[in-house]
Design a protein around this motif. Structure first.
Motif, PDB file in Angstrom:
ATOM      1  N   VAL A  70       0.796  -1.077   0.002  1.00 25.46           N
ATOM      2  CA  VAL A  70      -0.062   0.141   0.006  1.00 25.46           C
ATOM      3  C   VAL A  70       0.968   1.265  -0.086  1.00 25.46           C
ATOM      4  N   ILE A  84      -2.880   7.501  -3.567  1.00 28.24           N
ATOM      5  CA  ILE A  84      -2.834   6.026  -2.919  1.00 28.24           C
ATOM      6  C   ILE A  84      -3.020   4.661  -3.730  1.00 28.24           C
ATOM      7  N   SER A  85      -2.506   3.838  -3.451  1.00 32.34           N
ATOM      8  CA  SER A  85      -2.596   2.443  -4.423  1.00 32.34           C
ATOM      9  C   SER A  85      -2.402   1.466  -3.522  1.00 32.34           C
ATOM     10  N   TYR A  86      -2.939   0.413  -3.849  1.00 33.63           N
ATOM     11  CA  TYR A  86      -2.773  -1.296  -3.255  1.00 33.63           C
ATOM     12  C   TYR A  86      -2.738  -2.224  -4.159  1.00 33.63           C
ATOM     13  N   THR A  99      -8.261  -3.817   2.736  1.00 33.41           N
ATOM     14  CA  THR A  99      -8.895  -2.694   3.464  1.00 33.41           C
ATOM     15  C   THR A  99      -8.205  -2.070   4.551  1.00 33.41           C
ATOM     16  N   LEU A 102      -5.141   0.063   3.817  1.00 35.16           N
ATOM     17  CA  LEU A 102      -5.408   1.227   3.022  1.00 35.16           C
ATOM     18  C   LEU A 102      -6.054   2.190   4.331  1.00 35.16           C
ATOM     19  N   LEU A 119      -7.504   7.929  -5.183  1.00 34.22           N
ATOM     20  CA  LEU A 119      -7.066   6.686  -5.718  1.00 34.22           C
ATOM     21  C   LEU A 119      -8.105   6.464  -6.934  1.00 34.22           C
ATOM     22  N   SER A 128     -11.350  -4.165  -6.032  1.00 34.93           N
ATOM     23  CA  SER A 128     -10.696  -3.106  -5.692  1.00 34.93           C
ATOM     24  C   SER A 128     -11.718  -1.618  -5.252  1.00 34.93           C
ATOM     25  N   ALA A 132     -11.678   0.060  -1.375  1.00 31.04           N
ATOM     26  CA  ALA A 132     -11.756   1.791  -1.491  1.00 31.04           C
ATOM     27  C   ALA A 132     -12.869   2.186  -0.724  1.00 31.04           C
TER      28      ALA A 132
END
Length: 180
Positions: A70, A84-86, A99, A102, A119, A128, A132
């Motif tokens: 993340v 932000i990314s994961y 989750t 994040l 994101l 995804s 989020a």
């Protein structure tokens, strides 16, 4: 004894995990279709999965195994924003780790004084989107043909969470920064 899932900065010694993860067809998109060897994976960690004033990339570690990332990147202090990314390996999905990771990364970013985190996910990736949404990121709109993987283009739904938004009812992960 089960070890509590943790976030920690990436280490050069994590290159083999990144190499394996990038071979997964779904995850290879996260790396722009790059193929890695050990040297390239270590270089990617050093240059892209940094942990500094402009990027905070966290390795997601579950029961001692590194299973994802993340990242809070493009940190812009003037306006208090970041991207932000994961991602998680296939074996780690479906247990709420993304989750929780994040939420933890977002809380850390807000603690740095950031105000808005953004994101995006492909519109054909409902998992995804669910991550989020559960982490308190509200959908804001669709950007048509934003991403290209090979010859294929994808629409992206953008989400954002503000420091002033209500915190989601999600227990975050423990984070460790002492390895930096």
């Amino acid at each position: 004894m089960t070890v509590v899932p943790t976030l920690r900065p990436w280490l050069p010694s994590d290159a083999s995990v990144l190499l394996t993860a990038s071979a997964d067809p779904e995850l290879s998109r996260q790396f722009g279709g790059r193929t890695f060897d050990e040297t390239a994976a270590a270089a990617f960690i050093a240059t892209t999965y940094r942990f500094d004033g402009h990027a905070r990339n966290w390795a997601v570690v579950d029961d001692g195994d590194l299973v994802g990332n993340v990242g809070v990147t493009a940190i812009e202090h003037t306006h208090g924003t970041a991207w932000i990314s994961y991602w998680l390996t296939p074996e780690a999905r479906g247990r709420g780790l993304a989750t929780r990771a994040l939420v933890t990364a977002a809380d850390d970013a807000f603690d740095l004084g950031l105000h808005r985190l953004e994101l995006g996910h492909r519109t054909n990736n409902p998992a995804s989107c669910a991550v989020a949404t559960r982490a308190g990121f509200r959908a804001e709109g669709v950007e048509r043909d934003k991403l290209r993987y090979g010859d294929e283009r994808f629409d992206v739904e953008t989400h954002a969470r503000l420091a002033t938004d209500p915190a989601p009812d999600v227990t975050g992960l423990r984070s460790v920064v002492s390895d930096v």
